[in-house]
Design an enzyme around this catalytic site. Sequence first.
Site, PDB file in Angstrom:
ATOM      1  N   ILE A  83      34.926  43.176  45.092  1.00 57.68           N
ATOM      2  CA  ILE A  83      35.258  42.517  46.142  1.00 57.68           C
ATOM      3  C   ILE A  83      36.018  42.973  47.299  1.00 57.68           C
ATOM      4  CG2 ILE A  83      36.130  40.134  46.973  1.00 57.68           C
ATOM      5  CD1 ILE A  83      34.127  39.808  44.824  1.00 57.68           C
ATOM      6  N   CYS A 142      44.696  46.705  42.496  1.00 58.12           N
ATOM      7  CA  CYS A 142      43.648  46.413  42.735  1.00 58.12           C
ATOM      8  C   CYS A 142      42.438  47.853  42.802  1.00 58.12           C
ATOM      9  CB  CYS A 142      43.465  45.734  44.171  1.00 58.12           C
ATOM     10  SG  CYS A 142      41.522  45.282  44.557  1.00 58.12           S
ATOM     11  N   LYS A 176      51.805  43.183  38.633  1.00 63.15           N
ATOM     12  CA  LYS A 176      50.409  43.018  38.008  1.00 63.15           C
ATOM     13  C   LYS A 176      49.904  44.480  37.876  1.00 63.15           C
ATOM     14  CE  LYS A 176      46.099  41.093  37.638  1.00 63.15           C
ATOM     15  NZ  LYS A 176      44.870  39.923  38.311  1.00 63.15           N
ATOM     16  N   ILE A 202      46.223  42.814  32.152  1.00 60.97           N
ATOM     17  CA  ILE A 202      45.921  43.830  32.977  1.00 60.97           C
ATOM     18  C   ILE A 202      44.911  43.374  34.133  1.00 60.97           C
ATOM     19  CG2 ILE A 202      46.118  45.730  31.386  1.00 60.97           C
ATOM     20  CD1 ILE A 202      43.083  45.542  30.780  1.00 60.97           C
ATOM     21  N   ASN A 203      44.979  44.133  35.138  1.00 61.58           N
ATOM     22  CA  ASN A 203      43.887  44.148  36.143  1.00 61.58           C
ATOM     23  C   ASN A 203      42.598  44.802  35.537  1.00 61.58           C
ATOM     24  OD1 ASN A 203      42.474  43.469  38.751  1.00 61.58           O
ATOM     25  ND2 ASN A 203      44.489  44.051  39.677  1.00 61.58           N
ATOM     26  N   GLY A 228      36.135  40.449  31.754  1.00 57.71           N
ATOM     27  CA  GLY A 228      35.806  39.753  30.800  1.00 57.71           C
ATOM     28  C   GLY A 228      35.779  40.302  29.519  1.00 57.71           C
ATOM     29  N   GLY A 255      39.641  39.206  29.463  1.00 51.90           N
ATOM     30  CA  GLY A 255      38.591  38.866  28.577  1.00 51.90           C
ATOM     31  C   GLY A 255      38.817  37.625  27.590  1.00 51.90           C
TER      32      GLY A 255
HETATM   33  C1  LIG Z   1      35.555  38.555  41.232  1.00 54.90           C
HETATM   34  C2  LIG Z   1      36.876  39.045  40.913  1.00 54.90           C
HETATM   35  C3  LIG Z   1      38.080  39.125  41.635  1.00 54.90           C
HETATM   36  C4  LIG Z   1      39.228  39.281  41.306  1.00 54.90           C
HETATM   37  N1  LIG Z   1      39.894  39.531  42.487  1.00 54.90           N
HETATM   38  C5  LIG Z   1      41.564  39.691  42.185  1.00 54.90           C
HETATM   39  C6  LIG Z   1      42.501  39.681  43.136  1.00 54.90           C
HETATM   40  O1  LIG Z   1      42.389  39.232  44.145  1.00 54.90           O
HETATM   41  N2  LIG Z   1      43.939  39.910  42.905  1.00 54.90           N
HETATM   42  C7  LIG Z   1      43.996  40.103  41.507  1.00 54.90           C
HETATM   43  O2  LIG Z   1      45.203  40.472  41.153  1.00 54.90           O
HETATM   44  N3  LIG Z   1      43.214  40.295  40.420  1.00 54.90           N
HETATM   45  C8  LIG Z   1      41.752  40.121  40.647  1.00 54.90           C
HETATM   46  N4  LIG Z   1      40.971  40.056  39.827  1.00 54.90           N
HETATM   47  C9  LIG Z   1      41.242  40.379  38.329  1.00 54.90           C
HETATM   48  C10 LIG Z   1      41.576  39.376  37.474  1.00 54.90           C
HETATM   49  O3  LIG Z   1      42.798  38.419  38.004  1.00 54.90           O
HETATM   50  C11 LIG Z   1      41.971  39.646  36.201  1.00 54.90           C
HETATM   51  O4  LIG Z   1      43.278  40.625  36.203  1.00 54.90           O
HETATM   52  C12 LIG Z   1      40.710  40.527  35.401  1.00 54.90           C
HETATM   53  O5  LIG Z   1      39.578  40.143  35.909  1.00 54.90           O
HETATM   54  C13 LIG Z   1      40.822  40.724  33.956  1.00 54.90           C
HETATM   55  O6  LIG Z   1      40.778  39.117  33.566  1.00 54.90           O
HETATM   56  P1  LIG Z   1      39.474  38.605  32.951  1.00 54.90           P
HETATM   57  O7  LIG Z   1      38.840  39.621  32.159  1.00 54.90           O
HETATM   58  O8  LIG Z   1      39.736  37.322  32.300  1.00 54.90           O
HETATM   59  O9  LIG Z   1      38.700  38.451  33.907  1.00 54.90           O
HETATM   60  C14 LIG Z   1      39.535  39.867  40.075  1.00 54.90           C
HETATM   61  C15 LIG Z   1      38.422  39.532  39.248  1.00 54.90           C
HETATM   62  C16 LIG Z   1      37.180  39.150  39.360  1.00 54.90           C
HETATM   63  C17 LIG Z   1      36.314  39.176  38.206  1.00 54.90           C
END
Ligand SMILES: Cc1cc2nc3c(=O)[nH]c(=O)nc-3n(C[C@H](O)[C@H](O)[C@H](O)COP(=O)(O)O)c2cc1C
Length: 332
Positions: A83, A142, A176, A202-203, A228, A255
């Site tokens: 993004i 990020c 983060k 984690i990010n 995911g 995930g």
């Molecule tokens: C489409 C998308 C946009 C994201 N934007 C941000 C963001 O702006 N700031 C941030 O700290 N993390 C961002 N993330 C990361 C998520 O907050 C998270 O840390 C990461 O996706 C792992 O968790 P998940 O597997 O449950 O999605 C983004 C993730 C996705 C999929």
Amino acid sequence: MPTPASPAPTGSPSRLAVSLGRLRLPNPILVASGTFGYGREMTGFVDLARLGGIIPKTVTPQPRKGNVPWRTVETAAGLLNSIGLDNDGVETFLERQLPFLAGCGAPVIVSIAGGNIGEFVALARRLDGVAGIAAVELNVSCPNVSHGVDLGTDPETCRKVVAGVRAATATPVIAKLTPNVTDIVAVARGAAAGGADAVTLINTLQGMAVDWRRRRPLLGNVVGGLSGPAIKPVALRCVHQVHRGVGIPIIGVGGIMTIDDCLEFFVAGATAVQIGTASFAEPVISGRLLDELPAALAEAGVATVADLVGSLELPAAAGCPSPVPEEPSDGE
Ligand SMILES: Cc1cc2nc3c(=O)[nH]c(=O)nc-3n(C[C@H](O)[C@H](O)[C@H](O)COP(=O)(O)O)c2cc1C
């Protein structure tokens, strides 16, 4: 004579409440930055007031257009995104998004990102004392902006960012962190030394997708961040290592799709969790997990989430005398 208070039932708010440093949350189910919009978009799916916390999309000092399309690609068991921190900047956030969020009934943790330490500090100063902000989460991780990851890959730089922000605001500070490093424990130690109340782990993991027929990458930015279910084992490993190696409160994310996933994170060392990509597949998931949490705690035989945190028992014969394995096996 006063009668002693009877214990609260397992699902009562006090049993679900958690503390991360100075930050007290009503329950440990939060929604992750970038995956829940600014809250408003999700009101038809989730009773926002029930959530343990909402972390809206990361805000930057100035508006950012983000990266060129495509910005998302589905992968096996995951999602790639690039993004590029598309957002309208901090002033528009304060004017148009925060008033709604602050009135929704859940703690609001504002995610911020700057291109350098000074920008992080200036953002924190701008948000200091603004009503309706429970904490700030520093997105030093990020993978989709130039220099985005740099501040969170070097322990000393991470310490300086956190220390600068900590000095600029009375609000609790959460760092983060990125898994795209050799030693996440060292970076978490830097965050702790800088005065972070907690770390979010984690990010996303850096990845890419290829269209071999066209000889092209699928993402406009070529590389992006993987999220995911595919990354849950990596996130759990990071939580485990930082819990054992640093001891700082942890918010686990990566995930999570089920209540069992949540409990895995608590046992590995997380005090709270964030739901990310799963909200795209199942927008009601955060409310569902909240519904399921009391029964899961009962099944685990504990009264509070805190009783579970870091309760992982390592096998004595695992060749793991130190808290963090020094030579992790490759698995083969
Ligand atoms: C489409 C998308 C946009 C994201 N934007 C941000 C963001 O702006 N700031 C941030 O700290 N993390 C961002 N993330 C990361 C998520 O907050 C998270 O840390 C990461 O996706 C792992 O968790 P998940 O597997 O449950 O999605 C983004 C993730 C996705 C999929």
